[in-house]
Write a protein that holds these residues in place. Structure first.
Motif, PDB file in Angstrom:
ATOM      1  N   LEU A 130      58.754 -18.935  -0.204  1.00 48.71           N
ATOM      2  CA  LEU A 130      59.864 -18.649   0.479  1.00 48.71           C
ATOM      3  C   LEU A 130      59.110 -17.322   0.902  1.00 48.71           C
ATOM      4  CD1 LEU A 130      62.611 -18.360  -1.749  1.00 48.71           C
ATOM      5  CD2 LEU A 130      62.277 -20.560  -0.220  1.00 48.71           C
ATOM      6  N   TYR A 131      58.686 -16.428   0.341  1.00 54.33           N
ATOM      7  CA  TYR A 131      57.931 -15.152  -0.060  1.00 54.33           C
ATOM      8  C   TYR A 131      56.747 -15.763   1.916  1.00 54.33           C
ATOM      9  CZ  TYR A 131      53.928 -12.086   1.496  1.00 54.33           C
ATOM     10  OH  TYR A 131      53.082 -10.893   2.284  1.00 54.33           O
ATOM     11  N   ARG A 132      56.462 -16.624   2.235  1.00 52.28           N
ATOM     12  CA  ARG A 132      55.209 -17.096   3.275  1.00 52.28           C
ATOM     13  C   ARG A 132      56.518 -17.269   4.412  1.00 52.28           C
ATOM     14  NH1 ARG A 132      52.415 -21.022  -1.271  1.00 52.28           N
ATOM     15  NH2 ARG A 132      50.692 -20.027  -0.991  1.00 52.28           N
ATOM     16  N   GLU A 133      57.351 -18.136   3.892  1.00 54.46           N
ATOM     17  CA  GLU A 133      58.782 -18.233   5.152  1.00 54.46           C
ATOM     18  C   GLU A 133      59.115 -17.125   5.560  1.00 54.46           C
ATOM     19  OE1 GLU A 133      61.957 -21.244   4.546  1.00 54.46           O
ATOM     20  OE2 GLU A 133      59.813 -22.212   3.016  1.00 54.46           O
ATOM     21  N   LEU A 150      57.922 -15.077   8.826  1.00 55.53           N
ATOM     22  CA  LEU A 150      57.507 -15.955   9.818  1.00 55.53           C
ATOM     23  C   LEU A 150      59.359 -15.515  10.220  1.00 55.53           C
ATOM     24  CD1 LEU A 150      55.259 -18.702   9.411  1.00 55.53           C
ATOM     25  CD2 LEU A 150      54.677 -16.856  10.078  1.00 55.53           C
ATOM     26  N   GLU A 151      59.687 -15.161   9.136  1.00 56.73           N
ATOM     27  CA  GLU A 151      61.391 -15.620   9.825  1.00 56.73           C
ATOM     28  C   GLU A 151      61.826 -13.876   9.849  1.00 56.73           C
ATOM     29  OE1 GLU A 151      62.280 -17.515  11.539  1.00 56.73           O
ATOM     30  OE2 GLU A 151      60.419 -19.567  11.352  1.00 56.73           O
ATOM     31  N   ASP A 152      62.183 -13.839   8.976  1.00 56.76           N
ATOM     32  CA  ASP A 152      62.310 -12.369   8.494  1.00 56.76           C
ATOM     33  C   ASP A 152      62.535 -11.128   9.639  1.00 56.76           C
ATOM     34  OD1 ASP A 152      63.639  -9.902   7.347  1.00 56.76           O
ATOM     35  OD2 ASP A 152      62.610  -9.949   5.485  1.00 56.76           O
ATOM     36  N   PRO A 153      63.179 -11.101  10.406  1.00 62.45           N
ATOM     37  CA  PRO A 153      64.078  -9.967  11.138  1.00 62.45           C
ATOM     38  C   PRO A 153      62.933  -8.676  10.673  1.00 62.45           C
ATOM     39  CG  PRO A 153      65.254 -11.071  11.279  1.00 62.45           C
ATOM     40  CD  PRO A 153      65.151 -11.552   9.942  1.00 62.45           C
ATOM     41  N   GLN A 154      63.444  -7.997   9.343  1.00 63.99           N
ATOM     42  CA  GLN A 154      62.744  -7.191   9.320  1.00 63.99           C
ATOM     43  C   GLN A 154      60.856  -6.810   9.227  1.00 63.99           C
ATOM     44  OE1 GLN A 154      63.925  -5.198   5.575  1.00 63.99           O
ATOM     45  NE2 GLN A 154      62.456  -3.229   5.352  1.00 63.99           N
ATOM     46  N   ILE A 155      60.521  -7.585   8.864  1.00 61.13           N
ATOM     47  CA  ILE A 155      58.868  -8.651   8.531  1.00 61.13           C
ATOM     48  C   ILE A 155      58.468  -8.538  10.049  1.00 61.13           C
ATOM     49  CG2 ILE A 155      57.337  -9.404   8.336  1.00 61.13           C
ATOM     50  CD1 ILE A 155      58.285 -10.449   5.495  1.00 61.13           C
ATOM     51  N   ALA A 173      60.237  -5.151   2.238  1.00 55.58           N
ATOM     52  CA  ALA A 173      61.231  -6.731   2.516  1.00 55.58           C
ATOM     53  C   ALA A 173      60.590  -7.601   1.167  1.00 55.58           C
ATOM     54  CB  ALA A 173      61.177  -7.222   4.150  1.00 55.58           C
ATOM     55  N   THR A 174      59.660  -7.766   0.866  1.00 57.28           N
ATOM     56  CA  THR A 174      59.462  -8.485  -0.033  1.00 57.28           C
ATOM     57  C   THR A 174      60.399  -8.520  -1.716  1.00 57.28           C
ATOM     58  OG1 THR A 174      57.135  -8.196   1.058  1.00 57.28           O
ATOM     59  CG2 THR A 174      57.317  -9.121  -2.089  1.00 57.28           C
ATOM     60  N   GLY A 230      51.548   1.289  -4.621  1.00 53.49           N
ATOM     61  CA  GLY A 230      51.209   0.912  -2.934  1.00 53.49           C
ATOM     62  C   GLY A 230      50.097  -0.547  -3.108  1.00 53.49           C
ATOM     63  N   LYS A 231      50.861  -1.555  -4.025  1.00 57.58           N
ATOM     64  CA  LYS A 231      49.637  -2.943  -4.158  1.00 57.58           C
ATOM     65  C   LYS A 231      50.373  -3.701  -3.023  1.00 57.58           C
ATOM     66  CE  LYS A 231      48.239  -1.942  -8.306  1.00 57.58           C
ATOM     67  NZ  LYS A 231      47.041  -1.862  -8.865  1.00 57.58           N
ATOM     68  N   PRO A 232      49.708  -4.749  -2.485  1.00 65.20           N
ATOM     69  CA  PRO A 232      49.638  -5.705  -1.278  1.00 65.20           C
ATOM     70  C   PRO A 232      50.626  -6.919  -1.556  1.00 65.20           C
ATOM     71  CG  PRO A 232      47.528  -5.484  -1.636  1.00 65.20           C
ATOM     72  CD  PRO A 232      48.086  -4.586  -2.646  1.00 65.20           C
ATOM     73  N   PRO A 233      52.037  -7.132  -0.962  1.00 63.77           N
ATOM     74  CA  PRO A 233      53.276  -7.551  -1.731  1.00 63.77           C
ATOM     75  C   PRO A 233      52.813  -8.910  -1.592  1.00 63.77           C
ATOM     76  CG  PRO A 233      53.443  -6.498   0.544  1.00 63.77           C
ATOM     77  CD  PRO A 233      52.260  -6.051   1.073  1.00 63.77           C
ATOM     78  N   ALA A 234      51.855  -9.989  -1.073  1.00 64.42           N
ATOM     79  CA  ALA A 234      51.270 -10.770  -1.207  1.00 64.42           C
ATOM     80  C   ALA A 234      50.247 -10.666  -2.623  1.00 64.42           C
ATOM     81  CB  ALA A 234      50.452 -11.806  -0.539  1.00 64.42           C
ATOM     82  N   GLU A 235      49.923  -9.813  -3.601  1.00 66.55           N
ATOM     83  CA  GLU A 235      49.189  -9.540  -4.790  1.00 66.55           C
ATOM     84  C   GLU A 235      50.596  -9.476  -5.196  1.00 66.55           C
ATOM     85  OE1 GLU A 235      47.036  -6.563  -6.761  1.00 66.55           O
ATOM     86  OE2 GLU A 235      46.444  -6.802  -5.471  1.00 66.55           O
TER      87      GLU A 235
END
Length: 462
Positions: free
Chosen positions: A43-46, A49-54, A142-143, A433-438
């Motif tokens: 869902l994070y990967r999607e 690409l789709e979240d207007p905030q991102i 957003a994450t 400050g950790k990267p969201p993907a991490e």
């Protein structure tokens, strides 16, 4: 001959039927999205690409880069080309004539010293850095929001399953009491109490089902599609704990890496550059001018032979007085700088507060999870013992109902604490400050598609 034809026809029909049967057996069964499962990382990967905030944060960072490039353009050579033609009719005592005049010019101007333009470029350079940091902060926020909605969806579906399971358990107790009542071994009050509880749970199930649908729609808002798949749940074999880093280490990392803090630091730099640029309005400007001109126009629009002119010069412009507007602008920019500095101090304090709160709460949740598991085990044993005692007439139905409520309260407390723990981990990572993907990857390792109802001890019906 006729018998042979009949046998051949029968064989053909049997072969055809067998072939149709094989074709039907080979046809895959229809599947729906609910037969699959998805996890937080998918869902994070999607959402990326789709979240207007991102998506807006990406555009914001790109806009900051372009504004910086725009400001730099004022420091580079300015080249312009001009062309013109005139139709002139001239009359005097001697002559009357009409003719065309033409002129072409190419002008290049380069500032050799312009403090205001240079500081303006420095301001937009800092603003571009601020936009990048704000974009990172928006993505981190957003994450966290995605994770919050994910766990809210899980909690809503857990509540639906728990209500259903509690209703089934209470219904079994009601069935026992009905059987005992028929034998005149139970009171009518016990029967009515259990019946009222079953009816109440049926009403709660309707509300829980509605909340589960609403929570799914909240996820769909972020990823831009209906989320019908089963959501991966927390693994039963995982020990949920925050990393071994001390609180001081988390705070130190947050002060060095938090994107919101970096954005405000860049904002202070931009305000300082803007103040220096405002003061630059009192400074002279020095520029180099090169021009080339070709014209056949002379004095008083007279027609002259075509002439080429080449000019190179240096010009100095010294501001003397502009009605006090420059000084007022400087004073205003100084106040803007004070505002930016106070906002930076506020975000520094907030980073410390948020990290400390998330760290301590997550650690408390981790310890509470162990206690909740013990409480759930004890509540289960108590409920089983009460049900057996009811069959022997040692307790009444109200006592059994109380143990059932205690058991499902313990289940809810355990699940709630687990989700609170994971939410606090996301909050801690965000402010540190950790990267969201991490962050998503680390938490996603605690989820498993095979632990839906087992964690609650009930069968999933959602």
């Amino acid at each position: 001959m006729g018998a042979s034809a009949v046998l051949l026809g029968g064989a053909f029909m049997l072969a055809t039927a067998a072939a149709l049967a094989q074709t039907t057996a080979a046809k895959p069964a229809e599947v729906s999205a609910s037969t699959f499962s998805t996890d937080l990382m998918q869902l994070y990967r999607e959402a990326r690409l789709e979240d207007p905030q991102i998506l807006a944060s990406f555009a914001q960072a790109q806009a900051g880069q372009e504004h910086q490039r725009e400001a730099m353009g004022a420091l580079l050579p300015q080249l312009s080309f001009n062309a013109g033609t005139n139709r002139i009719h001239q009359e005097n005592d001697l002559i009357e004539q009409s003719y065309d005049n033409e002129n072409y010019s190419l002008v290049l101007r380069q500032f050799l010293y312009n403090k205001a333009a240079w500081e303006n470029y420095q301001k937009f350079k800092s603003l571009a850095k601020q936009s990048e940091s704000e974009a990172l902060e928006s993505q981190a926020e957003a994450t966290v929001e995605l994770a919050r909605r994910y766990f809210t969806a899980l909690a809503s579906e857990d509540e639906l399953e728990l209500v259903r399971a509690e209703r089934r358990t209470t219904q079994k107790s009601l069935d026992r009491v009905n059987a005992l009542y028929d034998k005149q071994l139970a009171l009518i009050t016990d029967q009515l109490d259990l019946k009222a509880r079953v009816d109440l749970l049926a009403a709660q199930e309707v509300d829980a089902r509605n909340q589960a649908s609403i929570s799914r729609e909240a996820l769909a808002e972020i990823v831009g599609r209906p989320v019908k798949e089963k959501l991966n749940r927390i693994r039963d074999d995982m020990q949920l704990r925050v990393s071994a880093q001390s609180l001081e280490t988390w705070v130190r990392e947050g002060m060095a890496l938090n994107p919101a803090l970096k954005a405000n630091e860049s904002g202070v730099e931009a305000a300082e550059a803007a103040l220096r640029g405002g003061k630059g309005g009192h400074y002279p400007t020095l520029s180099l001018n090169l021009s080339a001109q070709e014209t056949n126009e002379g004095y008083n629009n007279s027609l002259t032979p075509r002439t080429d002119n080449y000019v190179a010069g240096v010009s100095v412009q010294v501001p003397l007085y502009s009605g006090g507007s420059t000084s007022a602008r400087v004073r205003g920019l100084y106040q803007d700088q004070l505002v930016a500095e106070q906002e930076l101090e506020a975000i520094r304090r907030r980073v410390v507060k948020e990290i400390t709160s998330a760290y301590l709460t997550a650690n408390s949740n981790g310890e509470k999870i162990g206690a909740n598991r013990l409480a759930l085990a004890s509540a289960q044993l108590s409920r089983v013992a009460a049900e057996k005692a009811l069959s022997y007439g040692m307790v009444n139905a109200v006592d059994v109902l109380a143990t059932v409520r205690n058991e499902f309260r313990a289940r809810r407390d355990l699940l709630k604490t687990q989700y609170e723990f994971l939410s606090n981990v996301f909050t801690l990572n965000r402010w540190a400050g950790k990267p969201p993907a991490e962050s998503v990857e680390s938490v996603n390792g605690w989820l498993s598609p095979g632990s839906s109802g087992q964690a609650m001890g009930v069968e999933s019906e959602y």
